[in-house]
Design a protein around this motif. Structure first.
Motif, PDB file in Angstrom:
ATOM      1  N   LEU A  78      -7.816  -9.650  11.773  1.00 41.47           N
ATOM      2  CA  LEU A  78      -6.334  -9.155  11.716  1.00 41.47           C
ATOM      3  C   LEU A  78      -6.731  -8.090  13.382  1.00 41.47           C
ATOM      4  CD1 LEU A  78      -5.134  -8.761   8.778  1.00 41.47           C
ATOM      5  CD2 LEU A  78      -4.434 -10.852  10.117  1.00 41.47           C
ATOM      6  N   GLY A  79      -7.862  -8.046  13.785  1.00 44.80           N
ATOM      7  CA  GLY A  79      -8.467  -6.571  14.469  1.00 44.80           C
ATOM      8  C   GLY A  79      -8.575  -7.156  15.946  1.00 44.80           C
TER       9      GLY A  79
ATOM     10  N   HIS B 214      -0.707  -5.809  -0.945  1.00 48.63           N
ATOM     11  CA  HIS B 214      -0.039  -4.368   0.182  1.00 48.63           C
ATOM     12  C   HIS B 214      -0.498  -4.627   1.540  1.00 48.63           C
ATOM     13  CE1 HIS B 214       2.650  -3.571  -3.045  1.00 48.63           C
ATOM     14  NE2 HIS B 214       2.035  -2.325  -3.029  1.00 48.63           N
ATOM     15  N   LEU B 215      -2.141  -5.554   2.062  1.00 48.94           N
ATOM     16  CA  LEU B 215      -2.835  -5.720   2.859  1.00 48.94           C
ATOM     17  C   LEU B 215      -1.819  -5.926   4.170  1.00 48.94           C
ATOM     18  CD1 LEU B 215      -5.329  -5.449   4.186  1.00 48.94           C
ATOM     19  CD2 LEU B 215      -6.184  -7.205   4.546  1.00 48.94           C
ATOM     20  N   LEU B 216      -1.094  -6.697   4.366  1.00 46.48           N
ATOM     21  CA  LEU B 216      -0.078  -7.811   5.069  1.00 46.48           C
ATOM     22  C   LEU B 216       1.291  -6.826   5.426  1.00 46.48           C
ATOM     23  CD1 LEU B 216      -0.186 -11.832   5.545  1.00 46.48           C
ATOM     24  CD2 LEU B 216      -1.447 -10.319   6.648  1.00 46.48           C
ATOM     25  N   GLY B 217       1.532  -6.334   4.065  1.00 53.62           N
ATOM     26  CA  GLY B 217       2.491  -5.528   4.299  1.00 53.62           C
ATOM     27  C   GLY B 217       2.102  -4.390   5.332  1.00 53.62           C
ATOM     28  N   ALA B 218       1.638  -3.710   4.968  1.00 52.55           N
ATOM     29  CA  ALA B 218       0.533  -2.364   5.725  1.00 52.55           C
ATOM     30  C   ALA B 218       0.151  -2.572   6.762  1.00 52.55           C
ATOM     31  CB  ALA B 218      -0.915  -1.995   5.303  1.00 52.55           C
ATOM     32  N   VAL B 219      -0.899  -4.305   7.023  1.00 56.31           N
ATOM     33  CA  VAL B 219      -0.750  -4.457   8.196  1.00 56.31           C
ATOM     34  C   VAL B 219       0.963  -4.525   9.482  1.00 56.31           C
ATOM     35  CG1 VAL B 219      -1.670  -5.765   9.809  1.00 56.31           C
ATOM     36  CG2 VAL B 219      -2.887  -5.066   8.075  1.00 56.31           C
ATOM     37  N   LEU B 220       1.781  -5.297   8.651  1.00 52.12           N
ATOM     38  CA  LEU B 220       3.377  -5.162   9.578  1.00 52.12           C
ATOM     39  C   LEU B 220       4.334  -4.439   9.007  1.00 52.12           C
ATOM     40  CD1 LEU B 220       3.035  -9.017   8.022  1.00 52.12           C
ATOM     41  CD2 LEU B 220       3.041  -8.885  10.476  1.00 52.12           C
TER      42      LEU B 220
ATOM     43  N   ALA C 266      -5.390  -2.554  15.841  1.00 51.79           N
ATOM     44  CA  ALA C 266      -5.815  -3.786  15.913  1.00 51.79           C
ATOM     45  C   ALA C 266      -7.670  -3.176  15.960  1.00 51.79           C
ATOM     46  CB  ALA C 266      -5.917  -4.558  17.774  1.00 51.79           C
ATOM     47  N   ALA C 267      -7.459  -1.877  16.553  1.00 54.53           N
ATOM     48  CA  ALA C 267      -9.008  -0.887  16.681  1.00 54.53           C
ATOM     49  C   ALA C 267      -9.700  -0.466  15.106  1.00 54.53           C
ATOM     50  CB  ALA C 267      -9.019  -0.271  17.557  1.00 54.53           C
ATOM     51  N   VAL C 268      -8.209  -0.013  14.838  1.00 55.83           N
ATOM     52  CA  VAL C 268      -8.776   0.002  13.110  1.00 55.83           C
ATOM     53  C   VAL C 268      -8.918  -0.999  12.431  1.00 55.83           C
ATOM     54  CG1 VAL C 268      -7.739   0.673  10.763  1.00 55.83           C
ATOM     55  CG2 VAL C 268      -7.596   1.840  13.170  1.00 55.83           C
ATOM     56  N   LEU C 269      -8.311  -2.306  12.375  1.00 51.97           N
ATOM     57  CA  LEU C 269      -8.610  -3.470  11.407  1.00 51.97           C
ATOM     58  C   LEU C 269      -9.953  -4.012  12.718  1.00 51.97           C
ATOM     59  CD1 LEU C 269      -5.362  -4.578  11.644  1.00 51.97           C
ATOM     60  CD2 LEU C 269      -6.298  -3.828   9.517  1.00 51.97           C
ATOM     61  N   HIS C 270     -10.058  -4.181  13.578  1.00 54.28           N
ATOM     62  CA  HIS C 270     -11.758  -4.805  14.220  1.00 54.28           C
ATOM     63  C   HIS C 270     -12.933  -3.857  13.203  1.00 54.28           C
ATOM     64  CE1 HIS C 270     -14.520  -6.226  16.276  1.00 54.28           C
ATOM     65  NE2 HIS C 270     -15.149  -4.589  16.528  1.00 54.28           N
ATOM     66  N   ALA C 271     -12.131  -2.640  13.671  1.00 52.11           N
ATOM     67  CA  ALA C 271     -12.860  -1.374  12.950  1.00 52.11           C
ATOM     68  C   ALA C 271     -13.613  -1.565  11.668  1.00 52.11           C
ATOM     69  CB  ALA C 271     -13.388  -0.067  12.886  1.00 52.11           C
TER      70      ALA C 271
ATOM     71  N   HIS D 260      -0.186   2.614   3.054  1.00 53.03           N
ATOM     72  CA  HIS D 260      -1.017   2.112   2.673  1.00 53.03           C
ATOM     73  C   HIS D 260      -2.237   1.122   3.187  1.00 53.03           C
ATOM     74  CE1 HIS D 260       1.908   2.911  -0.317  1.00 53.03           C
ATOM     75  NE2 HIS D 260       2.779   1.619  -0.856  1.00 53.03           N
ATOM     76  N   LEU D 261      -2.166   1.030   4.019  1.00 51.98           N
ATOM     77  CA  LEU D 261      -3.456   0.105   4.857  1.00 51.98           C
ATOM     78  C   LEU D 261      -5.379   0.214   4.220  1.00 51.98           C
ATOM     79  CD1 LEU D 261      -4.578  -2.056   7.012  1.00 51.98           C
ATOM     80  CD2 LEU D 261      -4.894   0.267   8.456  1.00 51.98           C
ATOM     81  N   LEU D 262      -5.689   1.671   4.480  1.00 48.41           N
ATOM     82  CA  LEU D 262      -6.911   2.469   3.425  1.00 48.41           C
ATOM     83  C   LEU D 262      -6.880   1.604   2.075  1.00 48.41           C
ATOM     84  CD1 LEU D 262      -8.172   4.666   4.765  1.00 48.41           C
ATOM     85  CD2 LEU D 262      -8.811   2.670   5.308  1.00 48.41           C
ATOM     86  N   GLY D 263      -5.290   2.356   1.194  1.00 43.08           N
ATOM     87  CA  GLY D 263      -5.061   1.298  -0.003  1.00 43.08           C
ATOM     88  C   GLY D 263      -5.623   0.188  -0.703  1.00 43.08           C
ATOM     89  N   ALA D 264      -4.839   0.106   0.442  1.00 44.61           N
ATOM     90  CA  ALA D 264      -5.464  -1.968   0.331  1.00 44.61           C
ATOM     91  C   ALA D 264      -6.351  -2.722   0.238  1.00 44.61           C
ATOM     92  CB  ALA D 264      -4.404  -3.043   1.800  1.00 44.61           C
TER      93      ALA D 264
END
Lengths: 125, 125
Positions: free
Chosen positions: A21-22, A90-96, B15-20, B90-94
């Motif tokens: 996803l990054g 919640h991962l996809l939800g957060a990403v979206l 994208a950069a955060v997810l890549h990281a 919620h991203l980090l939490g997920a």
């Protein structure tokens, strides 16, 4: 027909999913899949060479983000949302951005014309 | 002292955060930061060469996941949790598995030797 490598949900790897996803193009593919459902692997309006796109789809599929089925000469791609939600809640939800607050009304950019906008501290809730 | 490149929260790029975060070593660093708070850039028990680790820290920092401050000869790293939570709720939490249900009793893999344990209905809330 070649079998396409698609991991079982129990083999999903968080780092691989995040890596998949990054990337800005893959994030755009994800958003389209989430919004539109099944899509061809050459969605309209993507300014990306077909071979590059193909590589992006492979990375998404091999991480388990998407599933591909072959229909005649077409490959149709879907998001493995339920499986991903079950495995990484919640991962996809957060990403979206589904948990994002509505963007706060942009502060009126001060006495417009000249002065550079005062640095507005992004103040969520 | 060199200034360390650390983006402002408003410049965070998803994208950069997810890549990281999409790397097993960096995920481990994230988990440690989340659990332990500020850490040195050479945390104990990481079986990764210092130069490699340094590169991982750089990627995390440049994406905005971490902040680094220099204290004498030591670099101390913290997670930019509040800023990330505000920007990507919620991203980090997920990623940290904070929304995951307790793992259900693993189903016996395949037709197991003896009688499968009666599937215990997950305890009530």
């Amino acid at each position: 027909m070649r079998a396409l490598l698609q991991p079982q949900a129990e083999d999903f790897d968080l780092a691989a999913v995040l890596h998949a996803l990054g990337d800005p193009v893959r994030l755009e593919l994800l958003r389209r899949l989430a919004a539109d459902g099944e899509t061809t692997c050459s969605p309209e309006g993507m300014a990306v060479p077909r071979s590059t796109l193909s590589n992006h789809w492979r990375i998404l599929r091999e991480a388990g983000v998407t599933a591909t089925r072959v229909h005649g000469k077409t490959r149709l791609v879907t998001l493995r949302r339920d499986e991903l939600d079950a495995r990484f809640p919640h991962l996809l939800g957060a990403v979206l951005g589904e948990f994002a607050h509505p963007a706060p009304a942009a502060p009126a950019p001060g006495p417009a014309a000249s002065a550079p906008a005062a640095s507005a501290p992004a103040g969520p809730a």
